[in-house]
Design an enzyme around this catalytic site. Structure first.
Site, PDB file in Angstrom:
ATOM      1  N   ASN A  23      80.260  36.678  36.453  1.00 46.47           N
ATOM      2  CA  ASN A  23      80.498  35.856  35.266  1.00 46.47           C
ATOM      3  C   ASN A  23      80.660  36.682  33.997  1.00 46.47           C
ATOM      4  OD1 ASN A  23      80.559  33.633  36.839  1.00 46.47           O
ATOM      5  ND2 ASN A  23      78.498  32.912  36.335  1.00 46.47           N
ATOM      6  N   CYS A 117      84.926  20.115  39.390  1.00 47.96           N
ATOM      7  CA  CYS A 117      84.669  20.698  40.698  1.00 47.96           C
ATOM      8  C   CYS A 117      83.444  19.999  41.257  1.00 47.96           C
ATOM      9  CB  CYS A 117      84.476  22.205  40.591  1.00 47.96           C
ATOM     10  SG  CYS A 117      83.019  22.641  39.657  1.00 47.96           S
ATOM     11  N   ARG A 403      83.408  33.951  46.877  1.00 47.21           N
ATOM     12  CA  ARG A 403      83.861  33.929  45.486  1.00 47.21           C
ATOM     13  C   ARG A 403      82.897  34.681  44.581  1.00 47.21           C
ATOM     14  NH1 ARG A 403      85.906  28.107  43.879  1.00 47.21           N
ATOM     15  NH2 ARG A 403      86.461  29.404  42.125  1.00 47.21           N
TER      16      ARG A 403
HETATM   17  N1  EPU Z   1      80.344  21.552  28.497  1.00 47.86           N
HETATM   18  C1  EPU Z   1      80.867  20.559  27.724  1.00 47.86           C
HETATM   19  N2  EPU Z   1      82.033  20.804  27.031  1.00 47.86           N
HETATM   20  C2  EPU Z   1      82.657  22.018  27.101  1.00 47.86           C
HETATM   21  C3  EPU Z   1      82.099  23.036  27.885  1.00 47.86           C
HETATM   22  C4  EPU Z   1      80.936  22.784  28.581  1.00 47.86           C
HETATM   23  O1  EPU Z   1      80.313  19.463  27.632  1.00 47.86           O
HETATM   24  O2  EPU Z   1      83.697  22.170  26.462  1.00 47.86           O
HETATM   25  C5  EPU Z   1      79.108  21.313  29.254  1.00 47.86           C
HETATM   26  C6  EPU Z   1      79.286  21.538  30.742  1.00 47.86           C
HETATM   27  O3  EPU Z   1      79.798  20.382  31.397  1.00 47.86           O
HETATM   28  C7  EPU Z   1      77.878  21.886  31.172  1.00 47.86           C
HETATM   29  C8  EPU Z   1      77.358  22.676  29.997  1.00 47.86           C
HETATM   30  O4  EPU Z   1      78.161  22.293  28.883  1.00 47.86           O
HETATM   31  O5  EPU Z   1      77.108  20.727  31.304  1.00 47.86           O
HETATM   32  C9  EPU Z   1      77.413  24.190  30.151  1.00 47.86           C
HETATM   33  O6  EPU Z   1      78.706  24.578  30.557  1.00 47.86           O
HETATM   34  P1  EPU Z   1      79.320  25.999  30.237  1.00 47.86           P
HETATM   35  O7  EPU Z   1      80.554  25.832  29.436  1.00 47.86           O
HETATM   36  O8  EPU Z   1      78.256  26.881  29.686  1.00 47.86           O
HETATM   37  O9  EPU Z   1      79.720  26.517  31.680  1.00 47.86           O
HETATM   38  P2  EPU Z   1      80.915  27.451  32.040  1.00 47.86           P
HETATM   39  O10 EPU Z   1      81.116  28.428  30.966  1.00 47.86           O
HETATM   40  O11 EPU Z   1      82.070  26.644  32.478  1.00 47.86           O
HETATM   41  C10 EPU Z   1      79.494  29.327  33.162  1.00 47.86           C
HETATM   42  C11 EPU Z   1      79.413  29.964  34.518  1.00 47.86           C
HETATM   43  C12 EPU Z   1      78.814  29.004  35.502  1.00 47.86           C
HETATM   44  C13 EPU Z   1      77.420  28.612  35.005  1.00 47.86           C
HETATM   45  C14 EPU Z   1      77.531  28.014  33.583  1.00 47.86           C
HETATM   46  C15 EPU Z   1      76.181  27.683  32.975  1.00 47.86           C
HETATM   47  C16 EPU Z   1      81.285  31.461  34.441  1.00 47.86           C
HETATM   48  C17 EPU Z   1      82.595  31.858  34.974  1.00 47.86           C
HETATM   49  N3  EPU Z   1      80.748  30.357  34.940  1.00 47.86           N
HETATM   50  O12 EPU Z   1      80.343  28.194  33.317  1.00 47.86           O
HETATM   51  O13 EPU Z   1      78.671  29.738  36.714  1.00 47.86           O
HETATM   52  O14 EPU Z   1      76.849  27.667  35.859  1.00 47.86           O
HETATM   53  O15 EPU Z   1      78.195  28.955  32.719  1.00 47.86           O
HETATM   54  O16 EPU Z   1      75.385  28.806  32.891  1.00 47.86           O
HETATM   55  O17 EPU Z   1      80.710  32.161  33.625  1.00 47.86           O
HETATM   56  C18 EPU Z   1      78.517  30.034  39.020  1.00 47.86           C
HETATM   57  O18 EPU Z   1      78.600  31.267  38.815  1.00 47.86           O
HETATM   58  O19 EPU Z   1      78.187  29.564  40.131  1.00 47.86           O
HETATM   59  C19 EPU Z   1      78.796  29.108  37.939  1.00 47.86           C
HETATM   60  C20 EPU Z   1      79.106  27.836  38.123  1.00 47.86           C
END
Ligand code: EPU
Length: 435
Positions: A23, A117, A403
Site C-alpha cells: 500500500n 469490491c 495480490r
Molecule cells: N471513504 C469515503 N470517501 C472517499 C474515500 C474513502 O467515504 O472518498 C471511506 C471508505 O469507504 C472507508 C474509509 O473512508 O470507509 C477509508 O477508506 P480509505 O480511502 O482510507 O481507503 P483506501 O485508500 O481506498 C487503503 C488501503 C486499503 C485499506 C484502507 C484503510 C491501499 C491501496 N489500500 O484503501 O487496503 O484497507 O486504506 O486503511 O492503500 C488492503 O490492503 O487489503 C486494503 C484494502
C-alpha cells in the site's frame, strides 16, 4: 487456477522477512508520474497489484524497468496520454492513485471510477472534493472521472478530507500529489496519518516538494514548479508483518519478523500483549511468542492509524477464535468487511455477527475444511487458520492472496507450515477483490 492445500496443526516458529509495503508502493510508483528524469524505487514487492500499476504507468507513457537488483526504474517519456484504461483500473481499485499525479502534472486526467469490491462500496467523493477545491473541474463521462485544470493551474486551498469513516488514505495521497504543483499553499485537514502516506510524502520531498506536518492530520503543501526523479526505498509491509505475528498467535508459535517496524505496529502489538503473547521489539525486528497458557480474549475496534488497522482485522479475528473466552471485534472502517466469518464458521469457529460487530466465542481448536478466499486479508486469515487447524484445509480463489502477499506459502513453510500450491479445476469467483 490454483488452490492452497494446508496440512494444519503445525506450530510456526523461526524467522521470516517482511517484504516492501504494497500500500506504500502503489501510490509511490504513481508519484513517479510527477517527476522529470528517472526515479528508482527499491523494496517494491513482487505482487500482481504492483504489476497492474506498472502496466498503467506504461500506458501513461512511462519507461518502466526492473533492475537486476530488483529496484524499479521509472522515467516519464511521453505525457500525451492522460487516460487510464478501464481494463486495468477495473482489476485493481487502488489504480485511482494515478488521478492526483495526472491532475497535478498533466492538468488533465480521465480515470475510470473503480467499482466497489467485496469489502464495501468504497466511494471516492473525498478525492473528487479535494481536487475540486484545488480548482480542477471534475465531471463524469461514461463511468470515467474526468478532471480538467484551468490554464492558470491549480490553486492552493484549505481542504477538509474527513469522511464518515474518518480520513482517507488514497484520498490524502491523491490530493497531496496534485497539490505539490498548485500555485500557493494547500492545507489538508484530517489527512490520513498511515505510515504509507508518510512514505509517499517522504518521496515527494526527495523529489523537491515542500510538505510540512508529515505524519500528522494537518499537511501543509507549498506548491513548487518542478520535481525531479528521486531514489527511494519502500517501508516494510506492516500488514504482512502483522499477519505473521497473528500466525504465531493462532498456531501457538514463536515468530520473529525481520525488517518489521514496531513503531508501525503499535496497536497490533498492544492487542497481542493483551492476549498474553510475549512480544519483543528488536532493532529491526518484532518477535511474538505464545505463552504457556491459552490466549486471553480481547475486544478490538478498527480505526484509522494509529488505531488498529482494518487490514489486520480478519487475521486477528482468526487468532481470537482459539482464545479462552469471548472477544468482540468491531469494524469502523468497512462495516461489511466480514467475508471471512462464514468461512471460519466452516472451520469450527464460533462467531456471531451483528451489524459491524462480531462476537467471537473462543474454541479449543479449529478444524480443516474446504474454504474460499474472498479478498486479500480474508484470504490471509484463512491461510493462518489453516496452519493452526486440525487436518487439511483447501483454499480456493487464491489469486486474491497473490495480490498482496509475496511468496506466502514459501515464507510460512519456512516457519514450519505445510502449505502446497496445486492446480484447481473449479470455477473462480468473478467478484473483484479489495486493495
Ligand atoms: N471513504 C469515503 N470517501 C472517499 C474515500 C474513502 O467515504 O472518498 C471511506 C471508505 O469507504 C472507508 C474509509 O473512508 O470507509 C477509508 O477508506 P480509505 O480511502 O482510507 O481507503 P483506501 O485508500 O481506498 C487503503 C488501503 C486499503 C485499506 C484502507 C484503510 C491501499 C491501496 N489500500 O484503501 O487496503 O484497507 O486504506 O486503511 O492503500 C488492503 O490492503 O487489503 C486494503 C484494502
Amino acid at each position: 487456477m490454483e488452490k492452497l492445500v494446508i496440512e494444519g496443526g503445525k506450530r510456526l516458529t523461526g524467522r521470516v522477512s517482511a517484504s516492501g509495503s504494497k500500500n506504500a508502493a502503489l501510490p509511490i510508483l504513481a508519484a513517479c508520474l510527477l517527476a522529470e528524469g528517472t526515479s528508482v524505487i527499491r523494496n517494491v514487492p513482487s505482487l500482481s497489484d504492483v504489476e497492474i500499476l506498472l502496466s498503467i504507468l506504461r500506458e501513461l507513457g512511462c519507461r518502466v524497468d526492473r533492475r537486476p537488483d530488483g529496484a524499479i526504474e521509472i522515467e516519464v517519456r511521453d505525457e500525451s496520454n492522460s487516460r487510464a484504461s478501464y481494463e486495468l483500473v477495473s482489476r485493481m481499485r487502488a489504480s485511482v492513485c494515478v488521478l492526483g499525479p495526472l491532475v497535478g502534472r498533466r492538468k488533465t486526467a480521465r480515470v475510470p471510477i473503480p467499482g466497489g469490491c467485496v469489502i464495501g462500496v468504497r466511494p471516492i467523493d473525498l478525492h473528487e472534493k479535494g481536487l475540486q477545491q484545488l480548482g480542477a473541474r471534475m465531471s463524469l463521462d461514461r463511468g470515467d472521472l474526468v478532471a480538467e485544470v484551468p490554464p492558470s493551474g491549480l490553486t492552493g486551498a484549505e481542504i477538509f478530507l474527513g469522511g464518515p469513516f474518518g480520513s482517507s488514505v488514497t484520498g490524502t495521497a491523491n490530493v497531496m500529489m496534485a497539490a505539490v504543483y498548485a500555485n500557493g499553499t494547500t492545507v489538508i485537514e484530517s489527512a490520513a496519518c498511515e505510515p504509507e502516506v508518510v512514505d509517499l510524502a517522504d518521496l515527494l520531498v526527495r523529489m523537491g516538494a515542500r510538505i510540512e506536518g508529515i505524519g500528522s492530520p494537518r499537511l501543509t503543501i507549498h506548491g513548487v514548479k518542478t520535481l525531479r526523479g528521486a531514489e527511494h526505498t519502500i517501508i516494510p509491509d506492516r500488514i504482512e508483518a502483522g499477519t505473521f505475528l497473528a500466525a504465531a498467535a493462532i498456531t501457538r508459535g514463536d515468530v520473529t519478523v525481520d525488517g518489521a517496524r514496531g513503531d508501525h505496529l503499535r496497536a497490533a502489538i498492544h492487542v497481542l500483549r493483551e492476549t498474553g503473547m510475549r512480544v519483543e521489539l528488536g532493532k529491526n525486528s518484532v518477535r511474538a511468542a505464545h505463552p504457556d497458557h491459552p490466549l486471553r480474549p480481547v475486544d478490538l475496534t478498527t480505526l484509522p492509524y494509529p488505531g488498529f488497522p482494518t487490514d489486520l482485522q480478519a487475521q486477528f479475528m482468526a487468532a481470537l477464535c482459539v482464545a479462552d473466552g469471548i472477544s468482540v471485534v468491531t469494524e469502523k472502517i468497512y462495516p461489511d468487511r466480514f467475508m471471512h466469518v462464514s468461512e471460519l464458521l466452516r472451520m469450527g469457529a464460533e462467531l456471531r455477527k451483528s451489524g459491524a460487530t462480531v462476537v467471537v466465542h473462543g474454541v479449543p481448536h479449529i478444524v480443516g475444511a474446504p474454504v474460499r478466499a474472498s479478498d486479500l486479508r480474508a484470504s490471509a486469515a484463512l491461510v493462518i487458520a489453516g496452519c493452526a487447524a486440525w487436518g487439511e484445509t483447501e483454499i480456493r480463489d487464491i489469486h486474491h492472496i497473490d495480490r498482496g502477499y509475496e511468496r506466502i506459502e514459501e515464507k510460512l513453510n519456512g516457519l514450519g507450515a505445510g502449505i502446497r500450491r496445486v492446480n484447481d479445476a473449479s470455477k473462480p469467483d468473478p467478484r473483484p477483490g479489495a486493495s
